[in-house]
Design an enzyme around this catalytic site. Structure first.
Site, mmCIF file in Angstrom:
data_model
loop_
_atom_site.group_PDB
_atom_site.id
_atom_site.type_symbol
_atom_site.label_atom_id
_atom_site.label_comp_id
_atom_site.label_asym_id
_atom_site.label_seq_id
_atom_site.Cartn_x
_atom_site.Cartn_y
_atom_site.Cartn_z
ATOM 1 N N THR A 70 18.551 -52.568 -71.343
ATOM 2 C CA THR A 70 19.706 -52.362 -72.225
ATOM 3 C C THR A 70 20.664 -51.345 -71.629
ATOM 4 O O THR A 70 21.882 -51.557 -71.604
ATOM 5 C CB THR A 70 19.234 -51.907 -73.618
ATOM 6 N N ASN A 149 16.561 -65.653 -71.617
ATOM 7 C CA ASN A 149 15.356 -65.042 -72.181
ATOM 8 C C ASN A 149 14.699 -65.872 -73.270
ATOM 9 O O ASN A 149 13.530 -65.684 -73.567
ATOM 10 C CB ASN A 149 15.687 -63.651 -72.733
ATOM 11 N N GLN A 178 14.749 -61.113 -67.019
ATOM 12 C CA GLN A 178 13.686 -62.118 -67.201
ATOM 13 C C GLN A 178 13.328 -62.840 -65.908
ATOM 14 O O GLN A 178 12.373 -63.606 -65.865
ATOM 15 C CB GLN A 178 14.122 -63.151 -68.241
ATOM 16 N N SER A 198 14.337 -54.324 -65.857
ATOM 17 C CA SER A 198 13.626 -53.563 -66.885
ATOM 18 C C SER A 198 12.137 -53.561 -66.568
ATOM 19 O O SER A 198 11.509 -54.619 -66.484
ATOM 20 C CB SER A 198 13.863 -54.185 -68.262
ATOM 21 N N HIS A 200 9.298 -52.809 -68.142
ATOM 22 C CA HIS A 200 8.210 -53.305 -69.002
ATOM 23 C C HIS A 200 8.156 -54.829 -69.071
ATOM 24 O O HIS A 200 7.248 -55.397 -69.684
ATOM 25 C CB HIS A 200 8.303 -52.696 -70.401
ATOM 26 N N THR A 236 18.189 -35.823 -66.541
ATOM 27 C CA THR A 236 17.061 -35.542 -65.657
ATOM 28 C C THR A 236 16.308 -36.827 -65.313
ATOM 29 O O THR A 236 15.948 -37.601 -66.212
ATOM 30 C CB THR A 236 16.096 -34.543 -66.326
ATOM 31 N N CYS A 322 14.589 -58.474 -79.542
ATOM 32 C CA CYS A 322 15.671 -57.662 -80.104
ATOM 33 C C CYS A 322 16.348 -58.349 -81.281
ATOM 34 O O CYS A 322 17.092 -57.718 -82.021
ATOM 35 C CB CYS A 322 16.709 -57.350 -79.020
#
Length: 380
Positions: A70, A149, A178, A198, A200, A236, A322
């Site tokens: 995102t 997706n 994806q 992404s 995960h 950071t 989502c």
């Protein structure tokens, strides 16, 4: 448990979790600090960036670490729109994008940008001709999914990227979230300027991601603060998360070499069995990614199917995670031209390299038993 919801998220590799824990403890210094602890963390971050670049066949200066898909999509889309608004305010995307892109474009429209939402065909794919017709003098960005997706369909990003070479002021962003490990994408060959990842989604940890930003491109930062990540993403750096993500990327690429054909065979078997069940419509096209199968059972609410599978410890989803809590029909299936009932009853089965043929057999057996039984009750 049979986990077939890998497009929502994947189970982290144990080795990735171990790496995250070790780096969190042994390299906890802030990479921006000047003392030895900070320098040690900074060196590891540099090595991690170089490793990521090597895996993606790009330069290490083109790798930006983010918090996930995102943020990567928002940074590429908003960052380009804001950076180049004096040159033009026209943006191009499609009607079948993930919410993290689609809603970003909606917000930019409210801010005065002009957005063209390209149609997709009944396979969920954008036409190169439509891209050609949409590009104009004020266009600054084309942003598209690589692998859809919900459907698993694949956009012709290499053709589109090469066409955009004729329009050097138009930047090209690809949401590859994806596709990682499932459908190859050579960023340089496809002439991509920005690409989102992404962690995960490929057995890394949530809260970590990556944005490829081609050398020479500029983005207006969406966070204000420090000068981290080439002054394009303040905050950071998550050294442990980035290191774990790159390990997951390498392991996924290794698994892809060994198991992609098997993944295709498993999903093909599921598609053929679904087609044999009365009342079931397969929405995923023949040319597709190996890991996503979408089907509809008009007359049955998808939540009922998801719950029925869940009672047998089989996990699938409706649309994107989502959007899954919204009751309206799938925006993606609607964009493909499917009927209201078909778009409102879509179920997504998404696999990973960890799934087995035995799991698929059990899933198919239950599906062939459960769906006719539920339809019989509904049609009484």
């Amino acid at each position: 448990m049979i986990y077939f919801d890998n497009s929502a998220t994947t189970r982290p590799y144990p080795e990735v979790v171990e790496t995250f824990a070790k780096v969190s403890v042994d390299f906890f210094g802030n990479p921006s600090s000047l003392h030895p602890g900070g320098k040690q963390a900074e060196r590891l971050l540099v090595q991690t960036r170089e490793r990521a670049a090597s895996l993606l066949n790009v330069d290490f200066k083109e790798v930006l670490f983010t918090s996930g898909g995102t943020e990567s999509n928002n940074l590429a889309i908003k960052g380009t729109a804001y950076q180049h608004r004096s040159r033009g305010r026209h943006l191009i995307t499609s009607e079948a994008e993930h919410p993290s892109s689609y809603e970003t474009f909606r917000q930019l429209e409210q801010e005065g940008f002009n957005v063209t939402y390209l149609p997709v065909n009944n396979k969920g794919i954008v036409s190169l001709d439509d891209v050609k017709q949409a590009v104009g003098h004020e266009t600054v960005l084309v942003s598209l999914l690589h692998v859809n997706n919900e459907l698993g369909s694949i956009n012709p990003v290499e053709q589109i990227g090469n066409f955009l070479l004729n329009h050097p002021k138009v930047l090209f962003h690809v949401d590859h979230v994806q596709g990682v490990g499932k459908v190859p994408l050579h960023l340089k060959n496809a002439k991509v300027d920005f690409c989102s990842f992404s962690s995960h989604k490929f057995h890394g940890l949530k809260g970590t991601g990556l944005l490829y930003a081609r050398a020479g491109t500029k983005l207006s930062p969406i966070f204000k603060g420090g000068s981290q990540e080439h002054q394009m993403r303040a905050g950071t750096e998550n050294v442990a998360g980035a290191t774990a993500m790159v390990k997951a990327l390498r392991m996924t690429q290794d698994a892809a070499v060994k198991r992609t054909k098997e993944l295709y065979r498993m999903s093909e078997r599921l598609i053929e069995e679904l087609k044999s069940i009365d009342g079931v419509y397969v929405n995923t096209p023949e040319e597709r990614a190996p890991h996503i199968v979408n089907f509809s059972v008009p007359g049955l609410k998808p939540e009922v199917l998801v719950q029925s599978y869940g009672e047998k410890s089989m996990y699938v989803s409706t649309k994107s995670a989502c959007s899954s809590k919204f009751a309206e029909p799938s925006r993606v299936l609607t964009a493909c031209g499917f009927s209201y009932e078909r778009a409102a009853s879509g179920v997504r089965v998404s696999l990973s390299f960890e799934n087995t043929n035995e799991e698929m057999s059990a899933f198919i057996d239950y599906t062939k038993e459960m769906i006719p039984s539920l339809l019989k009750v509904v049609n009484r």
